[in-house]
Design an enzyme around this catalytic site. Structure first.
Site, PDB file in Angstrom:
ATOM      1  N   HIS A 140      -2.142  -0.343   7.612  1.00  0.00           N
ATOM      2  CA  HIS A 140      -3.144  -1.166   6.937  1.00  0.00           C
ATOM      3  C   HIS A 140      -2.930  -2.637   7.246  1.00  0.00           C
ATOM      4  O   HIS A 140      -1.819  -3.076   7.545  1.00  0.00           O
ATOM      5  CB  HIS A 140      -3.079  -0.971   5.417  1.00  0.00           C
ATOM      6  CG  HIS A 140      -3.551   0.360   4.948  1.00  0.00           C
ATOM      7  ND1 HIS A 140      -4.882   0.723   4.927  1.00  0.00           N
ATOM      8  CD2 HIS A 140      -2.860   1.434   4.466  1.00  0.00           C
ATOM      9  CE1 HIS A 140      -4.989   1.959   4.465  1.00  0.00           C
ATOM     10  NE2 HIS A 140      -3.791   2.405   4.180  1.00  0.00           N
ATOM     11  N   HIS A 170      -2.846   4.422  -0.775  1.00  0.00           N
ATOM     12  CA  HIS A 170      -1.526   4.368  -1.395  1.00  0.00           C
ATOM     13  C   HIS A 170      -1.438   3.213  -2.389  1.00  0.00           C
ATOM     14  O   HIS A 170      -0.867   3.360  -3.470  1.00  0.00           O
ATOM     15  CB  HIS A 170      -0.452   4.212  -0.310  1.00  0.00           C
ATOM     16  CG  HIS A 170      -0.183   5.453   0.464  1.00  0.00           C
ATOM     17  ND1 HIS A 170      -1.030   5.919   1.434  1.00  0.00           N
ATOM     18  CD2 HIS A 170       0.851   6.343   0.413  1.00  0.00           C
ATOM     19  CE1 HIS A 170      -0.548   7.025   1.955  1.00  0.00           C
ATOM     20  NE2 HIS A 170       0.593   7.309   1.352  1.00  0.00           N
ATOM     21  N   ARG A 175       3.093  -0.191   3.692  1.00  0.00           N
ATOM     22  CA  ARG A 175       1.872   0.202   4.399  1.00  0.00           C
ATOM     23  C   ARG A 175       1.547  -0.766   5.542  1.00  0.00           C
ATOM     24  O   ARG A 175       1.068  -0.357   6.598  1.00  0.00           O
ATOM     25  CB  ARG A 175       0.704   0.280   3.423  1.00  0.00           C
ATOM     26  CG  ARG A 175       0.913   1.235   2.268  1.00  0.00           C
ATOM     27  CD  ARG A 175       1.244   2.624   2.735  1.00  0.00           C
ATOM     28  NE  ARG A 175       0.106   3.234   3.426  1.00  0.00           N
ATOM     29  CZ  ARG A 175       0.202   4.344   4.150  1.00  0.00           C
ATOM     30  NH1 ARG A 175       1.367   4.944   4.313  1.00  0.00           N
ATOM     31  NH2 ARG A 175      -0.872   4.837   4.726  1.00  0.00           N
ATOM     32  N   ARG A 185      -7.790   0.254  11.350  1.00  0.00           N
ATOM     33  CA  ARG A 185      -6.351   0.305  11.120  1.00  0.00           C
ATOM     34  C   ARG A 185      -5.658  -0.469  12.235  1.00  0.00           C
ATOM     35  O   ARG A 185      -6.083  -0.407  13.393  1.00  0.00           O
ATOM     36  CB  ARG A 185      -5.846   1.742  11.059  1.00  0.00           C
ATOM     37  CG  ARG A 185      -6.302   2.487   9.797  1.00  0.00           C
ATOM     38  CD  ARG A 185      -5.674   3.866   9.701  1.00  0.00           C
ATOM     39  NE  ARG A 185      -6.131   4.580   8.526  1.00  0.00           N
ATOM     40  CZ  ARG A 185      -5.543   4.555   7.343  1.00  0.00           C
ATOM     41  NH1 ARG A 185      -4.450   3.831   7.181  1.00  0.00           N
ATOM     42  NH2 ARG A 185      -6.022   5.236   6.321  1.00  0.00           N
TER      43      ARG A 185
END
Length: 333
Positions: A146, A89, A140, A53
């Site tokens: 991400h 997501h 995101r 991440r």
């Protein structure tokens, strides 16, 4: 009509995808949407074992050498504890909305005789679909949860799963026993994968350690975002959805009483969706205690099973009873 947490702003990471409120809106494809959302999240629980991440990667990489390390602003939703690839997501928004839009198109195009009308409906719905995907993916990436390639892969996988289920006629014939067996199979296969990786000395909590180290606020590191918590949460959703769709009150409310001419009326569906969304917000206020891990996982499973059981099975029945024999200017409610 869907909860806004799909657009990348889920407050607690604890409620599942917007499957329960969508079932009343698309009853004929509710099973497909529900199973698709659950299988997609369970696949993600198995796949999300790797992938950095951004918010912790920039702190540990040697890519920048002696250059200044970029400062990524963190938000309460940044510090998820699972590996980052692919984006859950993005998978959720792509898979669920793809199933919903294809369902709406299959229904609405049957009543459109003009090619121009069909083109306008298709263009409008697919534009809405891609606008949502762009919003989810950008959100995101913006919060540092991400990398761009992770959200792109998430969209591709979500659409692929939804399209695969579109071509699976058995999805509409799944029995309660089938839901139970599917839940147990997915749970056992994912746990088997975890056991196998643990046996070869793969640390399954490596991402949790990174999140705890590099998140600027300890309160933002949430136990419910770990892969195992996600696994139990989504198997609970699948089991609860299967139970709800096979309750006698579901058949009575949706297949017999609701609508005129044997079809579900729009006011009824909107009432069910509104009540389901309200109930989701109420359930979202309950958080399992994190100090006791076994109790946390057990309550997470129970809570996740309760969400579709109530919103899909009980809410339509209650709305049907409340609107029984009620008409407004000749229209069935």
């Amino acid at each position: 009509m869907v909860p806004l947490h799909v657009l990348g702003c889920r407050p607690a990471h604890d409620l599942p995808d917007p499957v329960p409120p969508l079932v009343p809106l698309s009853a004929s494809h509710g099973r497909q949407t529900g199973v698709g959302g659950c299988v997609r999240r369970l696949d993600q629980s198995s796949l999300m074992l790797f992938g950095e991440r951004p918010y912790w990667w920039v702190q540990e990489t040697s890519f920048y050498g002696n250059s200044t390390i970029p400062q990524i602003k963190q938000f309460p939703m940044t510090c998820e504890t699972s590996p980052g690839s692919p984006s859950g997501h993005a998978m959720g928004a792509a898979g669920v909305y793809y199933a919903l839009i294809t369902s709406v198109l299959n229904t609405s195009l049957q009543h459109c005789g003009s090619p121009a009308q069909r083109w306008c409906i298709k263009t409008l719905l697919w534009t809405v679909f891609w606008v949502i995907q762009v919003c989810v993916c950008l959100s995101r990436v913006f919060i540092g949860a991400h990398f761009p390639h992770q959200v792109i892969v998430g969209v591709v996988v979500g659409v692929a799963v939804a399209e695969g289920l579109n071509r699976a006629p058995w999805i509409h014939l799944v029995s309660f026993r089938g839901y139970t067996h599917l839940t147990l199979f997915l749970l056992a296969s994912a746990l088997g994968l975890y056991v196998l990786l643990n046996a070869v000395a793969v640390d399954l909590l490596w991402s949790l350690a990174k999140a705890q180290r590099w998140c600027i606020k300890a309160a933002w590191v949430r136990l419910e975002t770990t892969p195992f918590a996600s696994l139990l949460r989504n198997t609970g959703v699948l089991f609860g959805l299967g139970t709800a769709l096979h309750l006698p009150m579901w058949d009575k409310a949706v297949r017999e009483r609701v609508g005129c001419g044997g079809k579900s009326g729009a006011p009824f569906r909107l009432a069910c969706a509104s009540a389901a969304i309200l109930l989701l917000h109420v359930l979202d206020t309950f958080g399992p205690p994190v100090h006791n891990y076994p109790l946390f996982y057990l309550l997470s499973f129970c809570k996740s099973a309760t969400v579709p059981l109530t919103t899909v099975g009980i809410v339509p029945y209650c709305v049907a009873r409340a609107t029984n024999a009620v008409t407004w200017r000749g229209f069935c409610l």
